[in-house]
Design a protein around this motif. Structure first.
Motif: not given
Ligand SMILES: Cc1cc2nc3c(=O)[nH]c(=O)nc-3n(C[C@H](O)[C@H](O)[C@H](O)COP(=O)(O)OP(=O)(O)OC[C@H]3O[C@@H](n4cnc5c(N)ncnc54)[C@H](O)[C@@H]3O)c2cc1C
Length: 414
Positions: A137, A203, A305, A140, A184, A59, A198, A248, A303
């Motif tokens: 990241q 984690v 987000g 928040g 990164m 995401s 990555t 949301r 998207s």
């Molecule tokens: C509709 C929508 C709403 C959102 N709202 C918010 C919001 O309110 N606040 C906010 O902060 N973010 C928001 N986001 C962004 C997103 O959801 C966050 O950043 C979320 O933490 C990403 O998680 P993921 O598992 O999908 O990461 P991914 O997209 O799979 O990966 C993101 C990054 O993290 C790394 N990664 C993944 N897993 C690991 C692991 N185990 N160890 C080390 N690195 C790893 C990946 O390599 C990559 O660099 C939103 C996204 C969407 C689509």
């Protein structure tokens, strides 16, 4: 043990694994089901110098249209454990440690904690993705950041090849950043060579320290308004969660629960929570006559987000902003840090890019309900999304002299 979903069938594409729904074919895909398997997969790729992407919910990734000639690893473990011996007792206000494996869906964890009467992360309800990525990241929203509730993070260090436990201080959490994310990038938004897309630290699990309390402080004006209370008031955490999910839904900031029906996403989220998310989204449409429609939800569902981070400016740069631009003092350890945060959404809108904006012959557009979200309207390519992002960055820079930086991990853009 590694799941046998590797190399026997064609691996998925990034479009199959990401909320943006774009990105090229992946060469190899592994879903380790235990901690050793996860480390072995990462270690094996690193030893062979193979490009590696550890993915969670996908995401926060904009992947290129070109094929990814490397390994994508997704942790299949989804375990939540309350570590303290005594089960939480109602009415007590004390700390409780909760550990979750990296592959756990973030909102499954929030839902679990709210139901257990554990406060601290309810404001982060409805954020897509996994526990592992949440600390990369420092997610928040609505007055909370995950870093405020982190006790320790267990990581695999790809450089030293050891498992380490990092405490919250070592994680150096900041606005949408952490010590992990810092590995990164060479500069904000500029990928490094060694550890991208990555981080150096993978984690494995995260331990949160939460309060056993059925109430929590409302620390966001927007949330307070929705709950019809003053900012700073205490409110039941279930009500906070419901209000956050409703806001949301209105802003198109919930992921599409339908993605968990797709073959490559099946089993990555608790079934009962998928059902609940689907119903909540449907209810939000019914309750908002004249507001969000089923059509808005459908059009904006692909998207990452918010696509751009809110710029943090020094005083000199902030003084050059138009007086109407929102400005918030950034605090560091409770004191003014001398920097000012402004709103990326305001800058984008006032640079002339309004909701729904798109380039000619492109299937990527700004969300129709949220200026900060870039969406795939169906059939967009990564190049469409990237061109839109670049156009907006250039336009904002020309108008305000500020280069806004993408929040998602942008893999191999042209
Ligand atoms: C509709 C929508 C709403 C959102 N709202 C918010 C919001 O309110 N606040 C906010 O902060 N973010 C928001 N986001 C962004 C997103 O959801 C966050 O950043 C979320 O933490 C990403 O998680 P993921 O598992 O999908 O990461 P991914 O997209 O799979 O990966 C993101 C990054 O993290 C790394 N990664 C993944 N897993 C690991 C692991 N185990 N160890 C080390 N690195 C790893 C990946 O390599 C990559 O660099 C939103 C996204 C969407 C689509």
């Amino acid at each position: 043990m590694l799941q046998p979903r590797q190399d026997t069938v064609q691996a998925p594409s990034f479009a199959d694994l990401t909320t943006m729904g774009v990105g090229g074919q992946i060469e190899s895909f592994l879903c380790p089901t235990d901690r050793v398997g996860l480390i072995e997969a990462v270690e094996g790729a690193d030893a062979q110098g193979q490009p590696l992407c550890v993915i969670g919910g996908g995401s926060n990734i904009l992947a290129a249209d070109e094929a990814f000639s490397g390994l994508v690893v997704r942790d299949a473990r989804r375990e939540i454990n309350v570590l303290d011996e005594a089960a939480p007792v109602e009415g007590q206000d004390r700390s409780v440690h909760v550990a979750a494996t990296a592959g756990t869906h973030w909102d499954d964890l929030v839902n679990y904690c709210v139901r257990m009467g554990l406060s601290g992360i309810e404001g982060l309800s409805g954020i897509p993705g996994t526990v592992g990525a949440s600390v990369v990241q420092n997610i928040g929203a609505y007055g909370q950041e995950v870093g405020q509730s982190v006790d320790t993070v267990e990581v695999w260090d790809r450089q030293l090849k050891v498992v380490q436990e990092l405490n919250a201080r070592q994680m150096s959490f900041g606005y949408r950043t952490s010590a992990l994310k810092a590995t990164m990038y060479r500069a904000p938004g500029v990928p490094g060579v060694e550890f991208f897309p990555t981080p150096r630290y993978i984690v494995l699990s995260v331990t949160l320290v939460l309060r056993h309390s059925h109430t929590s402080r409302v620390d966001s004006d927007q949330l307070a308004q929705a709950l019809q209370v003053e900012t700073g008031n205490l409110m039941p955490i279930e009500q906070i969660r419901d209000a956050v999910l409703a806001i949301r839904a209105r802003k198109g900031m919930l992921e599409d629960p339908g993605r968990y029906q797709l073959s490559w996403m099946k089993g990555t989220r608790e079934t009962s929570n998928i059902q609940a998310a689907t119903e909540a989204l449907h209810m939000s449409v019914i309750q908002q006559s004249g507001g969000t429609t089923e059509c808005d939800i459908r059009t904006n569902r692909h998207s990452c987000g918010s696509f751009f981070m809110n710029p943090v400016l020094d005083q000199k740069k902030a003084a050059q902003l138009p007086p109407q631009a929102p400005q918030y003092q950034v605090l560091y350890q409770g004191r003014p840090s001398g920097t000012v945060k402004t709103s990326a959404a305001w800058l984008i809108d006032h640079a002339g890019f309004h909701k729904g904006f798109h380039l000619e012959n492109s299937m990527a557009a700004l969300s129709s309900v949220h200026t900060l979200a870039l969406t795939n309207r169906g059939g967009a390519t990564a190049q469409h999304v990237y061109d839109l992002a670049r156009t907006i960055q250039d336009g904002v820079e020309k108008t305000f002299g500020i280069r806004i930086i993408p929040e998602p991990v942008v893999i191999a853009q042209r």
